[in-house]
Design an enzyme around this catalytic site. Structure first.
Site, PDB file in Angstrom:
ATOM      1  N   GLU A   1      67.348  50.653   6.617  1.00 41.94           N
ATOM      2  CA  GLU A   1      68.473  50.099   5.871  1.00 41.94           C
ATOM      3  C   GLU A   1      69.086  51.109   4.889  1.00 41.94           C
ATOM      4  O   GLU A   1      69.002  50.952   3.669  1.00 41.94           O
ATOM      5  CB  GLU A   1      68.034  48.820   5.155  1.00 41.94           C
ATOM      6  CG  GLU A   1      67.573  47.759   6.154  1.00 41.94           C
ATOM      7  CD  GLU A   1      67.247  46.407   5.537  1.00 41.94           C
ATOM      8  OE1 GLU A   1      67.114  46.331   4.303  1.00 41.94           O
ATOM      9  OE2 GLU A   1      67.126  45.436   6.303  1.00 41.94           O
TER      10      GLU A   1
ATOM     11  N   GLU B   1      64.666  44.816  13.493  1.00 37.35           N
ATOM     12  CA  GLU B   1      64.150  43.930  12.446  1.00 37.35           C
ATOM     13  C   GLU B   1      64.956  42.648  12.367  1.00 37.35           C
ATOM     14  O   GLU B   1      66.192  42.654  12.434  1.00 37.35           O
ATOM     15  CB  GLU B   1      64.161  44.610  11.074  1.00 37.35           C
ATOM     16  CG  GLU B   1      63.485  43.755   9.983  1.00 37.35           C
ATOM     17  CD  GLU B   1      63.514  44.404   8.610  1.00 37.35           C
ATOM     18  OE1 GLU B   1      63.251  45.611   8.517  1.00 37.35           O
ATOM     19  OE2 GLU B   1      63.829  43.694   7.636  1.00 37.35           O
TER      20      GLU B   1
END
Length: 618
Positions: free
Chosen positions: A219, A320
């Protein structure tokens, strides 16, 4: 009877001797990956609602399915009795389980670690002389958990990939592992951070664990300034490109040439922008394996599709997904959200799907920051009980029957039944053009001659059209619902639309018109994306009102918010079986014709269910 069957077989190309296995997971029943009565193909027949499989239309190869070996999962695992540990192992990797073959491992601590840690906390140790080659922290429970899972997984080897949340604080501009300034890395620490990757991989290899791949950064757009203890490291696309080209790629090519590298590893909202930048350097194109993506900004499958068009030879891999901890009952929508996202991803060139934590306690942890998440298996360590959540069974409808190296094949659906429902997980979904049904996903609070008004769903609360920034998408802008805390705001020009008398629907901020982007219907289960494009005389931009629906006569399709609540995808396995997955998120049972070649059978998809249909190719 045998004579009749053979007659049908030769005259109508019907294999009436072929049984279709059916496996079902269904709300408010005991059906959890439960075999049902077999179905049998017969001659084709007329039906209004159809799922048709096109085995000759082939797309991407499946890489696999799995979850993350976090410290939270390992700690929880070793707090269980040996017999419960064995149940968890069997559930994921045993012959009777759901056959995971992918595993994600954090480099250093993450938000699901019991404390923040790294393997070289000596400031300015740029040569990493003090790197803990024993990876002592991970050797306590995380590495034994991984090794035990690998030993259990006899059907498929587990392909592991590693992802960093944060370098040691001394390498970062903010001086700590929690949160991140932008830029994250100090200039004098970039080479040391690349070397850190290599040493981590080497240390794990010495423990008997080899990694298939790495992502450059978990991220990279999440700086977590609002959560100062959440490990993070921010990059821009240009900064990640520079780090990969000048530091990480040379280091890993030299020390670990077998390890694959994935870019991005964040949400679908900005994936196109990152793919465009990271693949702009031809010298790296052969080195980058593919693009990793998360689901937290919403479904946004059109962004995934456009990213594939940019680099069609490079895989897209979902790395994810999770849901917030829910203590109010079974939370069936968690499973439905998984099913919808997996189907949408696989219909847009994604090669595999990775869940987040494999196992958590009933507080959604343990973790060193506040809050918690759900997981497919939850454990009450005090009571020594484990619980299988809906997402375990929904994910298993894919993982148990679609092995690695399966091929995505064509499938198209026609839903004309007016199905009703009100799922709450459609925020971030793409607006699509679907066969008109009149179901609640196709009813809009918007009329001809409305000016600068919200184009909002009549039945799905707080969902309205939102025009994204141009940088978020590919050749065209696609429309998505508001997501991630954004609500319908009548003063937001990105959400203001006017339905002109001539049929055009115009967004105020962009001055662009609603249009339909043609896609391969057999790839994308029979629907097309709705986009924003320069206003023109194209008939795909002319919309008419039809009893609450917004219809395009040129394409004979209506604006739809949830895929008519029916989602489907199809595969052909290495053992020459056809596998079709059908999810029904509506409140109604749905009957349809399953058509394959010139054969057909009637199938029932119960309300709030997912089923897998399997038969030998013929």
């Amino acid at each position: 009877m045998r004579y009749l069957c053979l007659l049908l077989l030769f005259s109508l190309h019907t294999n009436c001797l072929t049984n279709i296995r059916v496996v079902l997971t269904q709300r408010e029943t005991s059906n959890r990956l439960t075999p049902q009565a077999d179905l049998v193909f017969g001659p084709d027949f007329t039906a209004s609602d159809v799922i048709e499989v096109y085995e000759q239309d082939t797309f991407q190869e499946v890489f696999g399915w799995g979850g993350a070996f976090t410290e939270a999962a390992a700690v929880t695992f070793y707090q269980l009795r040996p017999d419960l540990q064995q149940r968890v192992l069997e559930a994921y990797w045993g012959n009777s389980g759901i056959h995971y073959n992918i595993g994600r491992v954090p480099i250093n601590s993450c938000d699901f670690s019991v404390e923040s840690y790294n393997f070289d906390n000596v400031s300015n140790d740029f040569e990493l002389k003090y790197f803990d080659t024993e990876v002592t922290h991970d050797s306590k429970q995380l590495i034994p958990f991984i090794l035990t899972a690998q030993k259990t997984s006899t059907m498929y080897p587990i392909n592991l990939f590693a992802s960093p949340w944060s370098p040691p604080g001394w390498m970062k501009t903010n001086g700590k592992m929690g949160a991140s300034f932008d830029p994250c890395l100090k200039n004098d620490s970039k080479q040391a951070w690349a070397l850190y990757f290599s040493k981590f991989l080497t240390a794990y290899k010495a423990k008997g664990i080899n990694f298939w791949g790495v992502t450059i950064q978990n991220e990279p757009e999440a700086c977590h300034s609002e959560s100062p203890n959440f490990e993070a490291c921010c990059y821009t696309p240009e900064e990640e490109l520079e780090f990969l080209k000048l530091y990480l790629s040379p280091q890993l090519r030299k020390d670990h040439p077998e390890v694959n590298v994935m870019i991005w590893d964040h949400n679908k909202d900005d994936i196109y922008k990152w793919v465009k930048v990271l693949y702009s350097d031809p010298s790296l194109n052969d080195y980058i394996w593919g693009t990793a993506l998360h689901w937290y900004s919403g479904q946004q499958f059109a962004n995934v599709y456009h990213s594939h068009l940019l680099m069609p030879q490079k895989p897209l891999f979902a790395t994810e997904a999770t849901r917030d901890l829910n203590t109010n009952g079974d939370d069936w929508e968690s499973g439905e959200a998984y099913g919808a996202d997996i189907i949408g991803d696989m219909n847009n060139w994604v090669v595999g799907w990775t869940d987040w934590n494999l196992l958590l306690n009933t507080s959604g942890g343990p973790r060193h920051i506040d809050g918690g998440c759900d997981a497919p298996i939850m454990a009450d360590v005090a009571k020594q009980e484990i619980y299988f959540r809906p997402q375990y069974y929904y994910f298993g409808q894919f993982t148990k029957f679609v092995p690695p190296k399966s091929i995505k094949i064509g499938v198209e659906k026609i839903v004309q039944t007016a199905l009703q429902g009100s799922p709450s997980f459609l925020h971030g979904a793409d607006i699509i053009a679907e066969v008109c049904s009149g179901g609640s996903s196709q009813l809009w609070d918007f009329a001809v001659n409305d000016t600068n008004k919200l184009l909002s769903s009549k039945t799905l609360a707080d969902l309205c059209f939102t025009a994204p920034d141009a940088s978020m998408t590919g050749a065209n802008l696609q429309l998505s619902f508001s997501w991630d805390g954004l609500t319908c705001n009548s003063n937001d020009e990105s959400q203001q639309f006017s339905w002109l008398h001539d049929g055009h629907i115009v967004n105020k901020r962009t001055n662009l018109c609603l249009d339909i982007e043609a896609v391969d219907l057999k790839k994308n289960q029979g629907y097309e994306y709705v986009t924003l494009a320069k206003c023109s005389n194209s008939l795909t931009q002319i919309w008419v009102s039809d009893q609450g629906k917004i219809k395009n006569n040129a394409r004979a399709r209506c604006l739809d918010a949830g895929g008519s609540f029916i989602h489907t995808t199809a595969f052909k396995t290495p053992s020459n079986e056809v596998v079709v997955v059908v999810e029904n998120i509506s409140d109604n049972d749905w009957e349809f014709k399953l058509k394959y070649n010139n054969n057909a059978t009637k199938v029932k998809a119960p309300a709030h269910s997912i089923q897998t249909l399997i038969w030998p190719s013929f």
